[in-house]
Design a protein around this motif. Structure first.
Motif, short mmCIF file in Angstrom:
data_model
loop_
_atom_site.label_atom_id
_atom_site.label_comp_id
_atom_site.label_asym_id
_atom_site.label_seq_id
_atom_site.Cartn_x
_atom_site.Cartn_y
_atom_site.Cartn_z
N ARG A 161 0.83 -1.22 0.00
CA ARG A 161 0.00 0.00 0.00
C ARG A 161 0.86 1.26 0.00
N THR A 162 2.10 1.14 0.49
CA THR A 162 3.03 2.27 0.46
C THR A 162 3.90 2.23 -0.79
N PHE A 163 4.36 1.03 -1.13
CA PHE A 163 5.25 0.88 -2.29
C PHE A 163 4.56 1.33 -3.58
N TYR A 164 3.33 0.88 -3.80
CA TYR A 164 2.56 1.32 -4.96
C TYR A 164 1.73 2.54 -4.53
N ARG A 165 2.12 3.70 -5.01
CA ARG A 165 1.45 4.92 -4.56
C ARG A 165 0.01 5.00 -5.05
N ASP A 166 -0.32 4.29 -6.11
CA ASP A 166 -1.71 4.19 -6.60
C ASP A 166 -2.14 2.74 -6.48
N TRP A 167 -2.15 2.25 -5.24
CA TRP A 167 -2.34 0.83 -5.02
C TRP A 167 -3.63 0.31 -5.64
N TYR A 168 -4.73 1.01 -5.50
CA TYR A 168 -6.00 0.49 -6.00
C TYR A 168 -5.96 0.31 -7.52
N ASP A 169 -5.40 1.28 -8.23
CA ASP A 169 -5.31 1.16 -9.69
C ASP A 169 -4.43 -0.02 -10.08
N VAL A 170 -3.33 -0.20 -9.37
CA VAL A 170 -2.44 -1.34 -9.65
C VAL A 170 -3.18 -2.65 -9.39
N ALA A 171 -3.90 -2.71 -8.27
CA ALA A 171 -4.63 -3.92 -7.91
C ALA A 171 -5.71 -4.23 -8.94
N ARG A 172 -6.45 -3.23 -9.35
CA ARG A 172 -7.53 -3.43 -10.32
C ARG A 172 -6.97 -3.93 -11.66
N ASN A 173 -5.89 -3.33 -12.12
CA ASN A 173 -5.29 -3.77 -13.39
C ASN A 173 -4.70 -5.17 -13.28
N ALA A 174 -4.14 -5.48 -12.11
CA ALA A 174 -3.56 -6.81 -11.92
C ALA A 174 -4.65 -7.89 -12.01
N VAL A 175 -5.78 -7.64 -11.38
CA VAL A 175 -6.86 -8.63 -11.40
C VAL A 175 -7.43 -8.77 -12.81
N ALA A 176 -7.58 -7.66 -13.52
CA ALA A 176 -8.09 -7.72 -14.89
C ALA A 176 -7.15 -8.49 -15.80
N GLY A 177 -5.84 -8.32 -15.62
CA GLY A 177 -4.87 -9.07 -16.40
C GLY A 177 -4.83 -10.53 -16.03
N PHE A 178 -4.96 -10.81 -14.73
CA PHE A 178 -4.97 -12.19 -14.26
C PHE A 178 -6.19 -12.93 -14.82
N ARG A 179 -7.34 -12.26 -14.87
CA ARG A 179 -8.54 -12.90 -15.41
C ARG A 179 -8.37 -13.23 -16.90
N GLU A 204 -9.99 -7.81 -0.76
CA GLU A 204 -9.88 -6.84 -1.85
C GLU A 204 -9.80 -7.55 -3.20
N PHE A 205 -9.03 -8.63 -3.25
CA PHE A 205 -8.96 -9.40 -4.50
C PHE A 205 -10.33 -9.97 -4.84
N ALA A 206 -11.01 -10.55 -3.85
CA ALA A 206 -12.32 -11.16 -4.09
C ALA A 206 -13.31 -10.13 -4.63
N ASP A 207 -13.26 -8.92 -4.09
CA ASP A 207 -14.17 -7.88 -4.56
C ASP A 207 -13.88 -7.50 -6.00
N LEU A 208 -12.61 -7.32 -6.33
CA LEU A 208 -12.24 -6.97 -7.70
C LEU A 208 -12.51 -8.12 -8.66
N TRP A 209 -12.30 -9.35 -8.23
CA TRP A 209 -12.57 -10.51 -9.09
C TRP A 209 -14.05 -10.58 -9.46
N ALA A 210 -14.92 -10.18 -8.55
CA ALA A 210 -16.36 -10.22 -8.80
C ALA A 210 -16.79 -9.20 -9.84
N HIS A 211 -15.95 -8.22 -10.15
CA HIS A 211 -16.29 -7.22 -11.17
C HIS A 211 -16.18 -7.77 -12.60
N HIS A 212 -15.44 -8.86 -12.77
CA HIS A 212 -15.26 -9.48 -14.10
C HIS A 212 -14.60 -8.54 -15.11
N ASP A 213 -13.72 -7.66 -14.65
CA ASP A 213 -12.96 -6.82 -15.59
C ASP A 213 -11.90 -7.68 -16.26
#
Length: 278
Positions: A161-179, A204-213
């Motif tokens: 959460r500190t290392f990635y200054r835009d953590w949520y955007d990184v997390a969202r893109n990671a889940v979309a790429g993983f899917r 947080e992963f479970a919530d983003l995974w449910a978006h189906h991005d």
């Protein structure tokens, strides 16, 4: 009958398209901000009953023509369209089992990565396991102290959460790429194991995974806060490794003469010194 992955994806995608985006009147009470089932059916030129069966999992074999119409109605981009076809069994490797991704990285690619002392470079597979990294990438990611899996690093390392200054955007893109990768090889043991692990350990992963991005890697900028050299804004370029389908090469660079470029040069010097002393 349980809802299929195809049905779940259609449901999630129509929730992200508003009537205004497809020139339909937004009349009457709506339980969700997106399109109603009958509106998607109208736009795709299929019966409402047929579309309901698709979402409910009672119909699982739509034709390519129907899928094209649904992709247009739901305003899917190329990655989303590819994922839709895979879920319906019409995309490359869908349901039949993609070949396992090789864990070995070609020596010529390793040599090329080592020739970039000021450009962090990594190679990872569909599960985001880092298979290779050059010296400055090791320094950027703190020696992979938490994990050499990028999904673990984002979702299970508190320091992320500190290392990635835009953590949520990184997390969202990671889940979309993983899917997207998961859709290419849904029977891959490593992907299934990692998915179950992340769903269990990361809300947080479970919530983003449910978006189906669904989204492949593209040119983007990432902002880091490195404990040794401070803030960094780096552009990342992603390339498919053609000799090993399923592997991707990511290369980071900073704008010339920028503070991030100076910080990256310093990081490279620190990494080189540490390597000589070890």
């Amino acid at each position: 009958m349980a809802r299929s992955e195809l049905g779940a994806y259609l449901t999630a995608r129509r929730a992200h398209v508003t009537p205004a985006q497809v020139n339909l009147p937004a009349t009457g009470y709506r339980r969700v901000p997106g399109l109603r089932r009958e509106e998607v059916a109208l736009l795709a030129g299929v019966s409402a009953d047929y579309y309901v069966r698709l979402e409910q999992g009672r119909e699982r074999t739509p034709s390519a023509q129907v899928l094209d119409a649904l992709a247009a109605a739901l305003r899917l981009d190329e990655d989303g369209r590819l994922h839709l076809f895979r879920l319906a069994g019409l995309g490359p490797h869908a349901r039949t089992g993609a070949p396992a991704v090789a864990d070995r990285v070609e020596p010529s690619l390793l040599a090329l990565m080592d020739a970039w002392p000021h450009n962090p470079a990594i190679v990872y597979n569909r599960a985001y396991d880092v298979l290779a990294s050059n010296t400055i990438a090791d320094a950027l990611f703190h020696g992979w102290a938490h994990s050499r899996n990028l999904m673990h690093a984002v979702f299970t390392d508190p320091a992320a959460r500190t290392f990635y200054r835009d953590w949520y955007d990184v997390a969202r893109n990671a889940v979309a790429g993983f899917r997207l990768g998961y859709g290419a090889a849904p029977d891959d043991w490593r992907l299934r194991h990692l998915l179950a692990e992340l769903l269990h350990h990361s809300p947080e992963f479970a919530d983003l995974w449910a978006h189906h991005d669904v989204r492949g890697k593209a040119l983007e900028r990432k902002r880091f806060e490195h404990r040794e050299v401070g803030p960094l804004t780096l552009t990342m370029q992603t390339f498919d490794v053609r000799s090993a389908p399923g592997q991707e090469l990511v290369v980071y660079h900073a704008e010339p003469t920028s503070p991030s470029s100076d910080a990256l040069t310093l990081l490279g010097s620190l990494a080189a010194t540490s390597r000589r002393e070890s």
